[in-house]
Design an enzyme around this catalytic site. Structure first.
Site, short mmCIF file in Angstrom:
data_model
loop_
_atom_site.label_atom_id
_atom_site.label_comp_id
_atom_site.label_asym_id
_atom_site.label_seq_id
_atom_site.Cartn_x
_atom_site.Cartn_y
_atom_site.Cartn_z
N HIS A 146 0.80 -1.23 0.00
CA HIS A 146 0.00 0.00 0.00
C HIS A 146 0.83 1.29 0.00
O HIS A 146 0.29 2.36 -0.26
CB HIS A 146 -0.93 0.05 1.22
CG HIS A 146 -1.99 -1.01 1.21
ND1 HIS A 146 -2.83 -1.21 0.16
CD2 HIS A 146 -2.32 -1.95 2.15
CE1 HIS A 146 -3.66 -2.21 0.44
NE2 HIS A 146 -3.37 -2.68 1.63
N ASP A 182 -3.52 -10.55 -1.97
CA ASP A 182 -4.04 -9.97 -0.73
C ASP A 182 -5.52 -9.58 -0.92
O ASP A 182 -5.92 -9.21 -2.02
CB ASP A 182 -3.21 -8.72 -0.42
CG ASP A 182 -3.34 -8.22 1.00
OD1 ASP A 182 -2.38 -8.41 1.78
OD2 ASP A 182 -4.38 -7.61 1.32
N HIS A 184 -6.91 -7.02 0.04
CA HIS A 184 -6.96 -5.58 -0.26
C HIS A 184 -6.25 -5.32 -1.59
O HIS A 184 -5.24 -5.95 -1.89
CB HIS A 184 -6.28 -4.78 0.85
CG HIS A 184 -6.87 -5.02 2.22
ND1 HIS A 184 -6.35 -5.96 3.10
CD2 HIS A 184 -7.94 -4.47 2.83
CE1 HIS A 184 -7.07 -5.96 4.20
NE2 HIS A 184 -8.05 -5.07 4.07
N ASP A 271 -5.29 -12.56 3.83
CA ASP A 271 -6.42 -12.01 4.57
C ASP A 271 -7.77 -12.20 3.87
O ASP A 271 -8.75 -11.57 4.24
CB ASP A 271 -6.18 -10.53 4.93
CG ASP A 271 -5.46 -9.76 3.83
OD1 ASP A 271 -5.34 -10.30 2.71
OD2 ASP A 271 -5.02 -8.62 4.09
ZN LIG Z 1 -4.47 -6.96 3.11
#
Ligand SMILES: [Zn+2]
Ligand SMILES: [Zn+2]
Length: 401
Positions: A146, A182, A184, A271
């Site tokens: 990120h 991931d 995200h 996740d």
């Molecule tokens: Zn994540």
């Protein structure tokens, strides 16, 4: 580049240093690299790590010059200034400009040195693979996808994945396929290479409609010369194994065949599991067995086996992270335990590992490598979710034929 390796191999290097656990914001923050310890211990317990396949990476710390491949000088200077035990008030006031005053990503002492070490591990992984020392390299402390060029974000200070990809391009002149598993969206890596035709970023994630960081829509395809070298596969909340793997497999196979990489760099945030506290996807350990298997195959089919794998998110640090990341390494190193797992889906975890770590976990640890999904309740909206994901999958593949 020549494809000089066969279709599968056990030629893999595990990069780890106990100092990676120093990357932590504060005691109660959800991201804490101490989660690496039970994961590495599980691998040691099953005999999957030894001196011959491990690198301690003591000296591998990214230089400022390397950080600047991706990050701005202003940002690196801010990270450095905010790394002191008591940063001067002017820098404290400016922390917000660089995303370093948030609840998610607050500045902490020594963070420049500690984060540079994580980046150094990812660069070492690229060097090990591109120099031909090994076909595959795993650096579980990396995958901080990120971080933006001039901003810390989502628990990430420096974007080791982006810096390592830039290093691979500059030093070895290779075309890189980045695969982000991931839950995200891999936004920092996407935006770092959005106009670059030689880096293809692929990300499967829960749709940004409901989840941080909000981006990763299917119509983010890259810009200018980079158009087409950016692929997003957003899925619905409560997606389960079968639909996740259908989307992942079809879109990724197409992407790899279309882009023809020289090197794969993959990010293995784990996740998307049903136990995960920070997202809403409902997958089981099956996907963490299947995804590395596919990436391994694609690395051999398309790029002579050259594959760098990194860690990522994962906040159920006892029930999910150790198993998911161990399965990844077992796949990379073609460990015989996987054949056993193929024959018996309820293969137990080692007793001594469970006894050692159960006292630390408030939840009961699962006692098998894979989850007993036959005991799980199917999601009530399954049919609708599968349909929606299929529609999105078709859009994701629009430019890949
Ligand atoms: Zn994540
Ligand atoms: Zn292999």
């Amino acid at each position: 580049m020549s494809n000089n390796r066969s279709t599968s191999c056990s030629d893999a290097l595990f990069i780890y240093n106990e100092r990676y656990t120093e990357y932590r914001f504060h005691e109660t923050h959800p991201f804490n690299q101490r989660r690496l310890v039970p994961a590495v211990d599980l691998l040691r317990t099953v005999g999957a790590l030894h001196a011959g396949n491990s690198l301690t990476a003591e000296e591998n710390i990214a230089t400022e010059e390397q950080l600047l491949y991706v990050h701005s000088l202003e940002y690196v200077n801010a990270v450095k200034a905010l790394s002191s035990l008591s940063p001067n008030p002017e820098w404290q006031r400016k922390a917000g400009t660089f995303g370093l005053d948030t609840e998610d990503t607050p500045y902490f002492p020594r963070m420049h040195d500690i984060a540079s070490r994580l980046v150094g591990g990812s660069i070492a992984a690229v060097d090990a693979v591109m120099s031909g020392r090994t076909a595959h390299a795993l650096h579980l402390a990396g995958g901080l996808h990120h971080a933006m060029p001039s901003k810390g974000s989502g628990f990430c200070i420096y974007n080791d994945a982006a810096v390592a990809i830039a290093h691979a391009k500059r030093t070895y002149g290779c075309r890189v396929l980045y695969i982000d598993t991931d839950v995200h969206h891999g936004d920092g890596v996407q935006w770092s290479f959005y106009t670059d035709p030689d880096v293809c970023t692929f990300s499967i994630h829960e749709t940004g409609k409901y989840l941080f960081p909000g981006t990763g829509a299917v119509n983010e395809r890259g810009e200018d010369r980079g158009f087409g070298a950016n692929v997003n596969m957003p899925v619905e909340p409560f997606t389960e194994d079968e639909s996740w793997l259908e989307c992942f497999t079809e879109v990724l196979e197409r992407t790899a065949a279309h882009f023809k990489p020289d090197l794969i760099v993959s990010q293995h945030g784990c996740d998307a599991h049903a136990f995960e506290p920070l997202a809403h996807v409902h997958c089981s350990m099956n996907i963490y067995r299947a995804m590395p298997q596919l990436i391994h195959r694609l690395a051999h089919v398309h790029c002579g086996g050259r594959w760098v794998a990194l860690g990522g998110g994962g906040y159920d640090v006892w029930r999910v992270v150790p198993r998911a990341w161990s399965l990844l390494w077992l796949e990379m190193s073609a460990h015989p335990l996987l054949a056993e797992l193929g024959r018996s889906p309820h293969l137990p975890l080692p007793d001594e590992w469970l006894k050692r770590w159960q006292p630390y976990s408030s939840e009961k640890l699962p006692d098998t490598w894979l989850d007993r999904t036959e005991e799980w309740v199917p999601m009530p909206r399954r049919t609708e979710i599968v349909q929606k994901n299929r529609q999105m999958k078709a859009l994701a593949m629009l430019y890949l034929s």
